[in-house]
Design a protein around this motif. Structure first.
Motif, PDB file in Angstrom:
ATOM      1  N   LYS A 156       0.823  -1.207   0.000  1.00 46.55           N
ATOM      2  CA  LYS A 156       0.000   0.000   0.000  1.00 46.55           C
ATOM      3  C   LYS A 156       0.861   1.263   0.000  1.00 46.55           C
ATOM      4  O   LYS A 156       0.508   2.270  -0.616  1.00 46.55           O
ATOM      5  CB  LYS A 156      -0.920   0.005   1.223  1.00 46.55           C
ATOM      6  N   ALA A 157       1.995   1.198   0.707  1.00 51.42           N
ATOM      7  CA  ALA A 157       2.875   2.373   0.781  1.00 51.42           C
ATOM      8  C   ALA A 157       3.484   2.696  -0.572  1.00 51.42           C
ATOM      9  O   ALA A 157       3.709   3.867  -0.902  1.00 51.42           O
ATOM     10  CB  ALA A 157       3.975   2.131   1.811  1.00 51.42           C
ATOM     11  N   SER A 179      14.623   4.471   7.191  1.00 52.42           N
ATOM     12  CA  SER A 179      14.411   5.003   5.842  1.00 52.42           C
ATOM     13  C   SER A 179      15.343   4.329   4.843  1.00 52.42           C
ATOM     14  O   SER A 179      14.967   4.094   3.684  1.00 52.42           O
ATOM     15  CB  SER A 179      14.645   6.519   5.827  1.00 52.42           C
ATOM     16  N   GLY A 215       5.746   3.712  -3.376  1.00 49.98           N
ATOM     17  CA  GLY A 215       6.977   4.497  -3.397  1.00 49.98           C
ATOM     18  C   GLY A 215       7.010   5.622  -2.392  1.00 49.98           C
ATOM     19  O   GLY A 215       7.936   6.450  -2.420  1.00 49.98           O
ATOM     20  N   ASP A 216       6.025   5.683  -1.497  1.00 50.25           N
ATOM     21  CA  ASP A 216       6.004   6.714  -0.455  1.00 50.25           C
ATOM     22  C   ASP A 216       7.014   6.319   0.627  1.00 50.25           C
ATOM     23  O   ASP A 216       6.727   5.482   1.486  1.00 50.25           O
ATOM     24  CB  ASP A 216       4.597   6.819   0.135  1.00 50.25           C
ATOM     25  N   LEU A 217       8.192   6.925   0.589  1.00 47.75           N
ATOM     26  CA  LEU A 217       9.273   6.517   1.479  1.00 47.75           C
ATOM     27  C   LEU A 217       8.921   6.734   2.949  1.00 47.75           C
ATOM     28  O   LEU A 217       9.278   5.913   3.803  1.00 47.75           O
ATOM     29  CB  LEU A 217      10.558   7.272   1.130  1.00 47.75           C
ATOM     30  N   GLY A 218       8.208   7.810   3.245  1.00 47.83           N
ATOM     31  CA  GLY A 218       7.817   8.067   4.627  1.00 47.83           C
ATOM     32  C   GLY A 218       6.904   6.979   5.159  1.00 47.83           C
ATOM     33  O   GLY A 218       7.099   6.463   6.268  1.00 47.83           O
ATOM     34  N   ALA A 219       5.907   6.603   4.352  1.00 40.55           N
ATOM     35  CA  ALA A 219       4.974   5.548   4.761  1.00 40.55           C
ATOM     36  C   ALA A 219       5.682   4.208   4.869  1.00 40.55           C
ATOM     37  O   ALA A 219       5.433   3.427   5.795  1.00 40.55           O
ATOM     38  CB  ALA A 219       3.821   5.457   3.762  1.00 40.55           C
ATOM     39  N   LEU A 220       6.593   3.948   3.942  1.00 44.14           N
ATOM     40  CA  LEU A 220       7.320   2.677   3.958  1.00 44.14           C
ATOM     41  C   LEU A 220       8.271   2.608   5.156  1.00 44.14           C
ATOM     42  O   LEU A 220       8.457   1.539   5.754  1.00 44.14           O
ATOM     43  CB  LEU A 220       8.097   2.512   2.650  1.00 44.14           C
ATOM     44  N   SER A 221       8.844   3.744   5.533  1.00 46.44           N
ATOM     45  CA  SER A 221       9.708   3.791   6.717  1.00 46.44           C
ATOM     46  C   SER A 221       8.911   3.462   7.973  1.00 46.44           C
ATOM     47  O   SER A 221       9.404   2.772   8.875  1.00 46.44           O
ATOM     48  CB  SER A 221      10.351   5.174   6.860  1.00 46.44           C
ATOM     49  N   ASN A 222       7.684   3.950   8.031  1.00 46.23           N
ATOM     50  CA  ASN A 222       6.822   3.642   9.181  1.00 46.23           C
ATOM     51  C   ASN A 222       6.498   2.149   9.245  1.00 46.23           C
ATOM     52  O   ASN A 222       6.385   1.577  10.334  1.00 46.23           O
ATOM     53  CB  ASN A 222       5.528   4.458   9.102  1.00 46.23           C
ATOM     54  N   LYS A 225      14.052   2.235   1.667  1.00 43.62           N
ATOM     55  CA  LYS A 225      14.498   2.515   0.298  1.00 43.62           C
ATOM     56  C   LYS A 225      15.050   1.251  -0.358  1.00 43.62           C
ATOM     57  O   LYS A 225      14.784   0.971  -1.543  1.00 43.62           O
ATOM     58  CB  LYS A 225      15.569   3.611   0.324  1.00 43.62           C
TER      59      LYS A 225
END
Length: 222
Positions: free
Chosen positions: A77-78, A124, A80-87, A128
């Protein structure tokens, strides 16, 4: 008369013998009961303990499967949204365990502020890396295929659609704080922790902790 006295003496002597016999029988019965009771307790222990352990292990396996499936779903769902993927990484990974395993003795070279910055950047960086490796799924969700136990940890195998191929990923989880957390993952036979340890410790030796943190920032922003 002499014979009568002898008979009385013999009868009198027999009374202590009977009492001693009764006491001996009672002691024997007590020992037998204690032995049987102890044997029964051991039998119950050895029969039911494996069942209890198996039940607990089964519950941990199920929880680990759900954890990985949730990780795959949230990462998908995240996108390529790095912020969401980091969470997602923070929620599912044991970051402290990763940091300790990767830095090892080199952590002593970090100042408190440098180490805090590394820990801030690390999720992060992993996010990535995850997107670069597995981000080409075009919305197709990965799936869990197998779960097994390895040296006290749980290994959950998944298949993740990537760019032009499907990756088989083994997620290693450990129960930390009562919940399964990812402490490593392997794809193509390569451990992420081992790979990062070699790479990061080499950079620390070349340019110090600040150089490693600069590398992370550059990679994250690329």
């Amino acid at each position: 008369m002499v014979g009568s006295y002898q008979l009385i003496d013999q009868q009198g002597d027999s009374m202590p013998s009977l009492k001693a016999l009764a006491v001996g029988v009672e002691k024997t019965n007590r020992k037998t009961f204690a032995t049987l009771f102890f044997a029964a307790v051991l039998t119950v222990f050895y029969i039911f303990l494996p069942l209890v352990k198996a039940h607990a292990q089964g519950a941990e396996d199920v929880a680990s499967q759900k954890q990985v499936q949730s990780l795959l779903s949230e990462a998908n769902k995240a996108g390529g949204d790095l912020g969401a993927l980091s969470n997602v990484v923070v929620r599912h990974f044991a970051i402290g365990t990763w940091v300790n395993a990767i830095l090892g003795k080199e952590a002593k070279k970090f100042s408190a502020s440098e180490l805090a910055e590394f820990k801030r950047l690390f999720p992060s960086y992993i996010a990535k890396q995850y997107f670069k490796q597995f981000g080409g799924s075009n919305g197709v969700l990965g799936e869990v295929t197998e779960t097994r136990n390895v040296r006290g940890d749980i290994l959950v195998t998944s298949r993740i659609p990537g760019s032009g191929r499907t990756f088989t990923v083994d997620w290693r989880l450990r129960i930390i704080g009562g919940k399964p957390r990812v402490i490593d993952y392997t794809t193509g036979g390569i451990s992420a922790v081992v790979l990062r340890r070699s790479e990061f410790q080499s950079k620390i030796k070349q340019s110090g902790p600040s150089g490693l943190n600069d590398f992370l920032r550059t990679f994250i922003s690329s």
